[in-house]
Design a protein around this motif. Structure first.
Motif, short mmCIF file in Angstrom:
data_model
loop_
_atom_site.label_atom_id
_atom_site.label_comp_id
_atom_site.label_asym_id
_atom_site.label_seq_id
_atom_site.Cartn_x
_atom_site.Cartn_y
_atom_site.Cartn_z
N THR A 210 0.83 -1.23 0.00
CA THR A 210 0.00 0.00 0.00
C THR A 210 0.85 1.26 0.00
OG1 THR A 210 -0.20 0.05 2.43
CG2 THR A 210 -1.89 -1.17 1.19
N ASP A 211 1.92 1.22 -0.81
CA ASP A 211 2.81 2.38 -0.94
C ASP A 211 2.34 3.22 -2.12
OD1 ASP A 211 4.84 4.21 -1.14
OD2 ASP A 211 6.46 2.74 -0.99
N VAL A 212 1.47 4.20 -1.85
CA VAL A 212 0.87 4.98 -2.93
C VAL A 212 1.92 5.81 -3.66
CG1 VAL A 212 0.27 6.93 -1.43
CG2 VAL A 212 -1.02 6.53 -3.52
N ASP A 213 2.94 6.29 -2.95
CA ASP A 213 4.00 7.06 -3.62
C ASP A 213 4.73 6.20 -4.64
OD1 ASP A 213 3.32 9.14 -1.96
OD2 ASP A 213 4.94 8.77 -0.52
N ARG A 214 5.01 4.97 -4.27
CA ARG A 214 5.73 4.04 -5.17
C ARG A 214 4.86 3.68 -6.37
NH1 ARG A 214 11.13 1.93 -5.13
NH2 ARG A 214 11.11 -0.06 -6.20
N VAL A 215 3.59 3.41 -6.12
CA VAL A 215 2.68 3.06 -7.22
C VAL A 215 2.62 4.19 -8.24
CG1 VAL A 215 0.28 2.64 -7.83
CG2 VAL A 215 1.28 1.45 -5.88
N LEU A 216 2.45 5.41 -7.77
CA LEU A 216 2.36 6.55 -8.69
C LEU A 216 3.69 6.82 -9.38
CD1 LEU A 216 0.11 8.94 -6.58
CD2 LEU A 216 -0.50 7.78 -8.71
N ALA A 217 4.79 6.60 -8.68
CA ALA A 217 6.10 6.79 -9.31
C ALA A 217 6.31 5.80 -10.46
CB ALA A 217 7.21 6.62 -8.26
N ILE A 218 5.93 4.55 -10.26
CA ILE A 218 6.05 3.55 -11.32
C ILE A 218 5.09 3.88 -12.46
CG2 ILE A 218 5.77 1.11 -11.89
CD1 ILE A 218 6.55 0.52 -8.97
N ALA A 219 3.89 4.37 -12.13
CA ALA A 219 2.95 4.78 -13.16
C ALA A 219 3.52 5.91 -14.01
CB ALA A 219 1.62 5.21 -12.53
N VAL A 220 4.22 6.84 -13.39
CA VAL A 220 4.86 7.93 -14.13
C VAL A 220 5.91 7.38 -15.08
CG1 VAL A 220 6.38 9.94 -13.90
CG2 VAL A 220 4.38 9.72 -12.42
N VAL A 221 6.70 6.41 -14.62
CA VAL A 221 7.71 5.80 -15.49
C VAL A 221 7.05 5.12 -16.69
CG1 VAL A 221 9.53 4.06 -15.63
CG2 VAL A 221 9.34 5.50 -13.59
N CYS A 222 5.96 4.39 -16.44
CA CYS A 222 5.23 3.75 -17.54
C CYS A 222 4.71 4.79 -18.53
CB CYS A 222 4.06 2.93 -16.99
SG CYS A 222 4.53 1.51 -15.97
#
Length: 246
Positions: A210-222
Motif C-alpha cells: 500500500t505504498d501509494v507514492d511508489r505506485v504513482l512513481a512507477i505509473a509515471v515511469v510507464c
C-alpha cells in the motif's frame, strides 16, 4: 503557435498545483507530486527501478517490432486476398474484443512465465491492432493505384513491394501508435500477474505494501516510456509524410 506551447504548459502546471493541494488534504490516498518525485529519485538511485524499466522496455520494443512485422504481413494478405480475409477476420476480431487477462493464463500454459511468454502476450495484443489499419491502407491503395499498376504490367511481387506497402505505411503508423499503448499495458499486466521482474512486478509489490507514492512513481515511469515511443512514431509519421500537410 505560441498558444500551442503555452496552453499545454499551463494545463500541466495547473494539474500539478491542484494535485499538490489535494494531496495535502488526503496524503495517504492521493500522494503529492513532490513526494512522487522524491520516490522516483530514491528508486532510481537506491533500488532496481532502472533495471526493471530496462527489462520492461526491452520486452516491449522487441515484441512490438515483431507485432508490426506480423501485423503488416497479415494485413497485406487480408487486404489483397478476399479468401484470406474471410478465413482470418472472425478470429482476429474475437482476439481484439477479448480482454487480455482472459487469454494471458493460456499463454502462461503454452510458454511458461519467462520472456517468451511476455513476447507472445505483446504480439497477441498489438499485432491485431496493426492488421486492420493495414487492410484499410491496402483497400485505399487498390482504389487509387490498381488500374495504373495494371497498365504498367507489373507483377504481383512488384505491386506488393512498390505500391501496396508504401501506400499503406501511413495507415500502418496509425495502427502502430495505437498498438504500442496496448502493448505497454499488456506487458505491465503480464508482469503483474506472473511476477516477472519488471515495472508490472514492481507495481504489484508497491500495491501489496500500500505504498501509494511508489505506485504513482512507477505509473509515471510507464507513462514516460509509452509517451516516448509514441512520440518517436509520431515524429516518423510527420517526417515521412510531411508532403501531405503542404
Amino acid at each position: 503557435m505560441r498558444s500551442r506551447i503555452v496552453l499545454p504548459v499551463v494545463g500541466v502546471v495547473g494539474f500539478v498545483l491542484l494535485w499538490q493541494f489535494v494531496g495535502s488534504i488526503w496524503p495517504h490516498t492521493t500522494s503529492q507530486p513532490t513526494r512522487v518525485a522524491d520516490e522516483l529519485v530514491d528508486a532510481f538511485r537506491d533500488d532496481d527501478l532502472l533495471r526493471l524499466m530496462l527489462n520492461t522496455t526491452s520486452v516491449l520494443l522487441i515484441g512490438f517490432v515483431v507485432s508490426v512485422v506480423v501485423g503488416v504481413l497479415v494485413g497485406l494478405a487480408m487486404g489483397e486476398f478476399r479468401w484470406v480475409r474471410v478465413m482470418l477476420e472472425p478470429y482476429l476480431t474475437a482476439l481484439y474484443a477479448t480482454p487480455r487477462v482472459a487469454y494471458i493464463p493460456l499463454l502462461v500454459i503454452w510458454f511458461g512465465i519467462g520472456r517468451t511468454f511476455l513476447y507472445a502476450a505483446v504480439i497477441a495484443a498489438a499485432a491485431v491492432i496493426i492488421v486492420f489499419p493495414t487492410i484499410s491502407g491496402v483497400h485505399e491503395a487498390n482504389r487509387s493505384y490498381r488500374q495504373v499498376a495494371d497498365s504498367l504490367c507489373i507483377n504481383k511481387l512488384q505491386y506488393f513491394a512498390r505500391v501496396l506497402l508504401p501506400a499503406s505505411t501511413a495507415f500502418v503508423l496509425t495502427g502502430a501508435r495505437l498498438g504500442v499503448q496496448r502493448a505497454l499495458t499488456t506487458v505491465i499486466v503480464a508482469e503483474f500477474l506472473v511476477g516477472y521482474p519488471g515495472l508490472g512486478d514492481a507495481m504489484k509489490t508497491a500495491r501489496v505494501t500500500t505504498d501509494v507514492d511508489r505506485v504513482l512513481a512507477i505509473a509515471v515511469v510507464c507513462l514516460v516510456v509509452g509517451a516516448a515511443i509514441t512520440g518517436v512514431l509520431t515524429l516518423i509519421d510527420r517526417r515521412a509524410f510531411a508532403w501531405r500537410r503542404r
